[in-house]
Design an enzyme around this catalytic site. Structure first.
Site, PDB file in Angstrom:
ATOM      1  N   LYS A  83       0.834  -1.208   0.000  1.00  0.00           N
ATOM      2  CA  LYS A  83       0.000   0.000   0.000  1.00  0.00           C
ATOM      3  C   LYS A  83       0.869   1.258   0.000  1.00  0.00           C
ATOM      4  O   LYS A  83       0.619   2.185  -0.761  1.00  0.00           O
ATOM      5  CB  LYS A  83      -0.911   0.043   1.241  1.00  0.00           C
ATOM      6  CG  LYS A  83      -1.911  -1.085   1.328  1.00  0.00           C
ATOM      7  CD  LYS A  83      -2.841  -0.912   2.511  1.00  0.00           C
ATOM      8  CE  LYS A  83      -2.185  -1.032   3.883  1.00  0.00           C
ATOM      9  NZ  LYS A  83      -1.647  -2.363   4.191  1.00  0.00           N
ATOM     10  N   ARG A 160      -9.466   0.972   9.054  1.00  0.00           N
ATOM     11  CA  ARG A 160      -9.071  -0.414   9.284  1.00  0.00           C
ATOM     12  C   ARG A 160     -10.161  -1.186  10.012  1.00  0.00           C
ATOM     13  O   ARG A 160     -10.006  -2.377  10.263  1.00  0.00           O
ATOM     14  CB  ARG A 160      -7.822  -0.437  10.156  1.00  0.00           C
ATOM     15  CG  ARG A 160      -6.565  -0.897   9.426  1.00  0.00           C
ATOM     16  CD  ARG A 160      -5.447  -0.740  10.409  1.00  0.00           C
ATOM     17  NE  ARG A 160      -4.278  -1.471  10.127  1.00  0.00           N
ATOM     18  CZ  ARG A 160      -3.156  -0.932   9.630  1.00  0.00           C
ATOM     19  NH1 ARG A 160      -3.138   0.313   9.245  1.00  0.00           N
ATOM     20  NH2 ARG A 160      -2.077  -1.654   9.505  1.00  0.00           N
ATOM     21  N   ARG A 194      11.116  -5.952   4.380  1.00  0.00           N
ATOM     22  CA  ARG A 194      10.936  -4.492   4.287  1.00  0.00           C
ATOM     23  C   ARG A 194      12.036  -3.747   5.032  1.00  0.00           C
ATOM     24  O   ARG A 194      12.431  -4.113   6.125  1.00  0.00           O
ATOM     25  CB  ARG A 194       9.582  -4.121   4.894  1.00  0.00           C
ATOM     26  CG  ARG A 194       9.348  -2.622   4.928  1.00  0.00           C
ATOM     27  CD  ARG A 194       7.913  -2.227   5.049  1.00  0.00           C
ATOM     28  NE  ARG A 194       7.154  -3.022   5.990  1.00  0.00           N
ATOM     29  CZ  ARG A 194       5.838  -3.131   5.937  1.00  0.00           C
ATOM     30  NH1 ARG A 194       5.154  -2.516   4.992  1.00  0.00           N
ATOM     31  NH2 ARG A 194       5.182  -3.850   6.831  1.00  0.00           N
ATOM     32  N   ARG A 238      11.333  -2.255  10.711  1.00  0.00           N
ATOM     33  CA  ARG A 238      10.268  -1.893  11.653  1.00  0.00           C
ATOM     34  C   ARG A 238      10.196  -2.923  12.785  1.00  0.00           C
ATOM     35  O   ARG A 238      10.316  -4.122  12.538  1.00  0.00           O
ATOM     36  CB  ARG A 238       8.920  -1.855  10.922  1.00  0.00           C
ATOM     37  CG  ARG A 238       8.648  -0.544  10.247  1.00  0.00           C
ATOM     38  CD  ARG A 238       7.437  -0.567   9.353  1.00  0.00           C
ATOM     39  NE  ARG A 238       6.243  -1.157   9.952  1.00  0.00           N
ATOM     40  CZ  ARG A 238       5.038  -1.120   9.399  1.00  0.00           C
ATOM     41  NH1 ARG A 238       4.865  -0.513   8.233  1.00  0.00           N
ATOM     42  NH2 ARG A 238       4.008  -1.688   9.990  1.00  0.00           N
ATOM     43  N   ARG A 249      -0.622  -9.523  12.792  1.00  0.00           N
ATOM     44  CA  ARG A 249      -1.219  -8.418  12.017  1.00  0.00           C
ATOM     45  C   ARG A 249      -2.070  -8.970  10.881  1.00  0.00           C
ATOM     46  O   ARG A 249      -3.119  -8.410  10.555  1.00  0.00           O
ATOM     47  CB  ARG A 249      -0.105  -7.504  11.481  1.00  0.00           C
ATOM     48  CG  ARG A 249       0.483  -6.630  12.579  1.00  0.00           C
ATOM     49  CD  ARG A 249       1.848  -6.064  12.236  1.00  0.00           C
ATOM     50  NE  ARG A 249       1.879  -5.324  11.004  1.00  0.00           N
ATOM     51  CZ  ARG A 249       2.962  -5.180  10.241  1.00  0.00           C
ATOM     52  NH1 ARG A 249       4.105  -5.725  10.599  1.00  0.00           N
ATOM     53  NH2 ARG A 249       2.905  -4.488   9.142  1.00  0.00           N
TER      54      ARG A 249
HETATM   55  P1  AMP Z   1       0.915   0.136   9.241  1.00  0.00           P
HETATM   56  O1  AMP Z   1       2.161   0.937   9.007  1.00  0.00           O
HETATM   57  O2  AMP Z   1      -0.255   0.607   8.415  1.00  0.00           O
HETATM   58  O3  AMP Z   1       1.156  -1.352   9.151  1.00  0.00           O
HETATM   59  O4  AMP Z   1       0.489   0.419  10.749  1.00  0.00           O
HETATM   60  C1  AMP Z   1       1.340   0.105  11.835  1.00  0.00           C
HETATM   61  C2  AMP Z   1       0.528  -0.014  13.111  1.00  0.00           C
HETATM   62  O5  AMP Z   1      -0.084   1.242  13.422  1.00  0.00           O
HETATM   63  C3  AMP Z   1      -0.631  -0.998  13.033  1.00  0.00           C
HETATM   64  O6  AMP Z   1      -0.242  -2.333  13.262  1.00  0.00           O
HETATM   65  C4  AMP Z   1      -1.512  -0.463  14.160  1.00  0.00           C
HETATM   66  O7  AMP Z   1      -1.005  -0.799  15.427  1.00  0.00           O
HETATM   67  C5  AMP Z   1      -1.378   1.042  14.001  1.00  0.00           C
HETATM   68  N1  AMP Z   1      -2.397   1.589  13.063  1.00  0.00           N
HETATM   69  C6  AMP Z   1      -2.179   2.171  11.861  1.00  0.00           C
HETATM   70  N2  AMP Z   1      -3.333   2.561  11.300  1.00  0.00           N
HETATM   71  C7  AMP Z   1      -4.318   2.199  12.163  1.00  0.00           C
HETATM   72  C8  AMP Z   1      -5.734   2.313  12.158  1.00  0.00           C
HETATM   73  N3  AMP Z   1      -6.389   2.878  11.126  1.00  0.00           N
HETATM   74  N4  AMP Z   1      -6.415   1.831  13.225  1.00  0.00           N
HETATM   75  C9  AMP Z   1      -5.784   1.271  14.271  1.00  0.00           C
HETATM   76  N5  AMP Z   1      -4.454   1.122  14.338  1.00  0.00           N
HETATM   77  C10 AMP Z   1      -3.712   1.581  13.304  1.00  0.00           C
END
Ligand code: AMP
Length: 303
Positions: A83, A160, A194, A238, A249
């Protein structure tokens, strides 16, 4: 604490989209400059990676001048699907901000602010941050963007949950939701491979994915996405890209975010795109699916 109590008041009141609309007035202001296109659907026949028969109506407007385009887009897709990579490319191409809620969370986490330790625990376990916190972070980001004259957005990582989608729907019209899909075998490897540049935030990947054809299923090759020389010595991984956390996840995506796909599908806004391989192969096909052209990419491919 002040942030937390303000958020909880706001989201307690935002149990319905209308209440959310009243409460997140800054979100509404930031999101309102564009009007939505119709969500009706039509038949789609291009051979470009799309597996849906639905073609969101907004795609018909994309060959207009940038100022006349509706760009209030959302990227959906499992962790590791890419994404961030495609949202950031589209952001550069269209001049529309790419807003990744994961980046907002990581910035907050790194800031040692009041939420920092709470967020670290949640993120490092692969869990979702509460709607209150995420909406507060997103609202602040949109407000700051609005102050700088930004308009439109490409959201990545939000919504999400169905509740987040309802809140968003209550305050603005999303034109298009691009649902990226990739074979499950590749997702874990992509997350583990990544790498992020600690300086510019660029996203790269050291994984070389080579899935052999089997039982009538075609093979798939995804070349690594190496960093440019200036980022090579600054790469970090990360903390939530470990095997255990990525699996968690992925489970949370299935339970909490898959219903968001249905939410937008039923509204005729979902464009499903099966990634056929790595960026070189997928980017031109995604552009084609979106009725867009990237002159720079064409020239570099021809060179
Ligand atoms: P990502 O970089 O999109 O994988 O997000 C990393 C982490 O941030 C996720 O595993 C969640 O803990 C938190 N996070 C990001 N976006 C959201 C969201 N819309 N709702 C809840 N938690 C989020």
């Amino acid at each position: 604490m002040a942030v937390l109590s303000r958020c909880s008041r706001a989201v307690t009141a935002a149990t319905t989209p209308n209440a959310a609309a009243a409460k997140f007035s800054y979100l509404i202001r930031a999101l309102s400059p564009f009007s939505s296109s119709s969500s009706s659907s039509s038949t789609f026949d291009a051979d470009n990676g799309l597996n849906s028969r639905i073609k969101p109506a907004v795609l018909g407007t994309l060959n207009r001048e940038p100022k006349d385009r509706n760009v209030q887009w959302v990227f959906l897709g499992c962790p590791g699907v890419g994404k961030g990579t495609y949202a950031s490319r589209l952001s550069d191409l269209l001049g529309i901000p790419h807003i990744a809620t994961g980046d907002l969370v990581r910035d907050e986490l790194a800031s040692s602010g009041p939420l920092s330790s709470q967020l670290k625990e949640i993120v490092n376990q692969g869990k979702l941050v509460s709607d209150e916190i995420i909406i507060d972070l997103l609202s602040k980001r949109l407000e700051a963007g609005e102050a700088k004259g930004e308009s439109g957005f490409i959201l990545d990582g939000f919504p999400r949950t169905v509740r987040q989608a309802e809140i968003l729907e209550g305050v603005t019209d999303i034109d298009l939701v691009i649902n990226l899909k990739l074979r499950e075998e590749a997702l874990l490897a992509k997350c583990l491979g990544r790498r992020i540049c600690s300086e510019c935030g660029g996203n790269y990947n050291v994984a070389c994915i080579d899935i052999k054809a089997e039982n009538g299923k075609p093979g798939m090759y995804m070349a690594p996405l190496p960093p440019p020389p200036q980022c090579a010595s600054k790469l970090i991984t990360r903390a939530d890209d470990t095997e255990e956390v990525v699996k968690q996840r992925l489970r949370i995506y299935q339970a909490m975010t898959l219903p968001v796909e249905d939410y937008y599908r039923s509204r005729g806004k979902l464009l499903e795109f099966d990634l056929p391989g790595g960026v070189r192969e997928s980017w031109p096909k995604l552009l084609h699916a979106l009725n867009l052209e990237d002159e720079e990419h064409k020239q570099s491919a021809a060179a």
